[in-house]
Design an enzyme around this catalytic site. Structure first.
Site, PDB file in Angstrom:
ATOM      1  N   ASP A   1      44.489  48.348  47.749  1.00  0.00           N
ATOM      2  CA  ASP A   1      42.764  48.539  47.142  1.00  0.00           C
ATOM      3  C   ASP A   1      41.690  48.854  47.999  1.00  0.00           C
ATOM      4  OD1 ASP A   1      41.885  47.916  45.457  1.00  0.00           O
ATOM      5  OD2 ASP A   1      42.405  45.219  44.968  1.00  0.00           O
TER       6      ASP A   1
ATOM      7  N   HIS B   1      38.148  56.962  48.345  1.00  0.00           N
ATOM      8  CA  HIS B   1      39.683  57.715  47.267  1.00  0.00           C
ATOM      9  C   HIS B   1      39.755  58.794  49.220  1.00  0.00           C
ATOM     10  CE1 HIS B   1      39.585  55.141  43.995  1.00  0.00           C
ATOM     11  NE2 HIS B   1      38.486  55.458  43.295  1.00  0.00           N
TER      12      HIS B   1
ATOM     13  N   LEU C   1      63.237  57.639  55.969  1.00  0.00           N
ATOM     14  CA  LEU C   1      62.048  56.696  55.103  1.00  0.00           C
ATOM     15  C   LEU C   1      62.680  57.526  53.590  1.00  0.00           C
ATOM     16  CD1 LEU C   1      60.349  54.799  55.030  1.00  0.00           C
ATOM     17  CD2 LEU C   1      58.350  56.428  54.979  1.00  0.00           C
TER      18      LEU C   1
HETATM   19  C1  IPE Z   1      46.039  47.997  41.822  1.00  0.00           C
HETATM   20  O1  IPE Z   1      44.923  47.684  42.013  1.00  0.00           O
HETATM   21  C2  IPE Z   1      45.903  49.238  41.397  1.00  0.00           C
HETATM   22  C3  IPE Z   1      45.848  50.114  42.757  1.00  0.00           C
HETATM   23  C4  IPE Z   1      45.867  49.949  43.681  1.00  0.00           C
HETATM   24  C5  IPE Z   1      46.226  51.756  42.905  1.00  0.00           C
HETATM   25  P1  IPE Z   1      43.144  47.975  40.647  1.00  0.00           P
HETATM   26  O2  IPE Z   1      42.106  48.140  41.580  1.00  0.00           O
HETATM   27  O3  IPE Z   1      43.593  48.638  39.888  1.00  0.00           O
HETATM   28  O4  IPE Z   1      43.626  46.147  40.014  1.00  0.00           O
HETATM   29  P2  IPE Z   1      43.038  44.839  39.751  1.00  0.00           P
HETATM   30  O5  IPE Z   1      41.934  45.910  38.520  1.00  0.00           O
HETATM   31  O6  IPE Z   1      41.685  44.415  40.510  1.00  0.00           O
HETATM   32  O7  IPE Z   1      43.291  44.011  39.366  1.00  0.00           O
HETATM   33  C1  IPE Z   2      42.171  51.665  45.406  1.00  0.00           C
HETATM   34  O1  IPE Z   2      40.799  51.279  45.218  1.00  0.00           O
HETATM   35  C2  IPE Z   2      42.449  52.348  44.580  1.00  0.00           C
HETATM   36  C3  IPE Z   2      42.895  53.332  43.080  1.00  0.00           C
HETATM   37  C4  IPE Z   2      43.155  51.766  42.366  1.00  0.00           C
HETATM   38  C5  IPE Z   2      43.050  54.298  41.898  1.00  0.00           C
HETATM   39  P1  IPE Z   2      40.039  50.534  44.207  1.00  0.00           P
HETATM   40  O2  IPE Z   2      39.726  51.582  43.380  1.00  0.00           O
HETATM   41  O3  IPE Z   2      40.893  49.791  42.833  1.00  0.00           O
HETATM   42  O4  IPE Z   2      39.187  50.175  44.950  1.00  0.00           O
HETATM   43  P2  IPE Z   2      37.799  47.941  44.618  1.00  0.00           P
HETATM   44  O5  IPE Z   2      39.043  48.046  44.079  1.00  0.00           O
HETATM   45  O6  IPE Z   2      37.213  48.882  43.761  1.00  0.00           O
HETATM   46  O7  IPE Z   2      37.038  48.176  45.823  1.00  0.00           O
HETATM   47 MG    MG Z   3      40.377  47.572  43.197  1.00  0.00          MG
END
Ligand code: IPE
Ligand code: IPE
Ligand code: MG
Length: 233
Positions: free
Chosen positions: A21, A38, A132
């Site tokens: 995240d 990303h 792995l």
């Molecule tokens: C969870 O992260 C999904 C991934 C890391 C792929 P999100 O950023 O989507 O989750 P919330 O919305 O903060 O709970």
């Molecule tokens: C995690 O990073 C990747 C996915 C959920 C696909 P985010 O895109 O959720 O990044 P934040 O949480 O908005 O910083």
């Molecule tokens: Mg996120």
């Protein structure tokens, strides 16, 4: 670093799960588009896979795209799917070479039809990897996986096999302390480590520090821990 350097001489977790995240916030902080976050996140995933191999982790399950992530703007979803596709195309040869078995968990019926043969090829070509097991969670919802497993499995063993092994350590980056519909059943006794760093900054050092935290924890599974003196008698 090798396995024996973890506290209490504990081995690395057998099953490490990661909620990757903070890509968007990493990019925002730098005035870059979220998609650049990303892109850097995909690089961090490669570092994480290499580190997992070095630390002797057997299964690494990473959250790449949740079923709720379809709510994001179409352009961001497309960028994420393109990165997933590039990852599949660029990593398979390396996985075969390094003994990494690649699997994709989650729904497939909503993915682009171009992705499905790529996923199937990647899974087939890496199926013999024994070092792995890398599991990518894409269009994944743990609630949905549980419902599906419950509908098809006839025994407890089949149910567990449909979901996968129990998680030993769950790492979530970017400071959020929630599960976001990830591996709910499998995390019944998982240790959880929440790191403040954003996912694109993840590296071997951060994984080592999370594993150190894990190794220093006392896991009880509802029982009692034997005092050292009695355990050896
Ligand atoms: C969870 O992260 C999904 C991934 C890391 C792929 P999100 O950023 O989507 O989750 P919330 O919305 O903060 O709970
Ligand atoms: C995690 O990073 C990747 C996915 C959920 C696909 P985010 O895109 O959720 O990044 P934040 O949480 O908005 O910083
Ligand atoms: Mg996120």
């Amino acid at each position: 670093m090798n396995v024996s350097t973890f506290p209490n001489n504990r081995p690395a977790p057998g099953h490490l799960a990661i909620i990757m995240d903070g890509n968007g916030r990493w990019a925002n902080q730098r005035g870059l588009p979220r998609t650049e976050g990303h892109r850097q996140g995909a690089k961090a995933l490669r570092r994480a896979v290499e580190a997992a191999c070095r630390f002797g982790i057997r299964t690494l399950t990473v959250y790449a795209f949740s079923s709720d992530n379809w709510k994001r703007p179409k352009t961001e979803v497309q960028a994420l799917m393109l990165l997933f596709r590039k990852f599949l195309m660029s990593e398979v040869a390396g996985c075969v070479r390094e003994g990494i078995r690649l699997s994709v968990i989650g729904r497939r019926d909503r993915l682009s039809e171009h992705l499905i043969p790529l996923i199937e090829d990647a899974e087939r070509e890496t199926a013999r990897g024994e070092r792995l097991h890398l599991r990518l969670a894409v269009d994944y919802s743990s609630r949905e996986a549980i419902v599906r497993a419950a509908a098809t499995a006839r025994t407890h063993e089949e149910f567990s096999a449909a979901l996968g092994p129990d998680v030993d350590l769950l790492i979530r980056t970017a400071g959020e302390q929630r599960i976001s519909d990830y591996l709910l059943w499998e995390c019944a006794y998982a240790e959880m480590v929440f790191l403040p760093e954003y996912w694109p900054d993840f590296d071997e050092k951060l994984m080592a520090s999370a594993i150190n935290t894990f190794a220093a924890r006392e896991r009880r599974f509802g029982g009692l821990v034997q005092p050292m003196s009695r355990a050896s008698s």
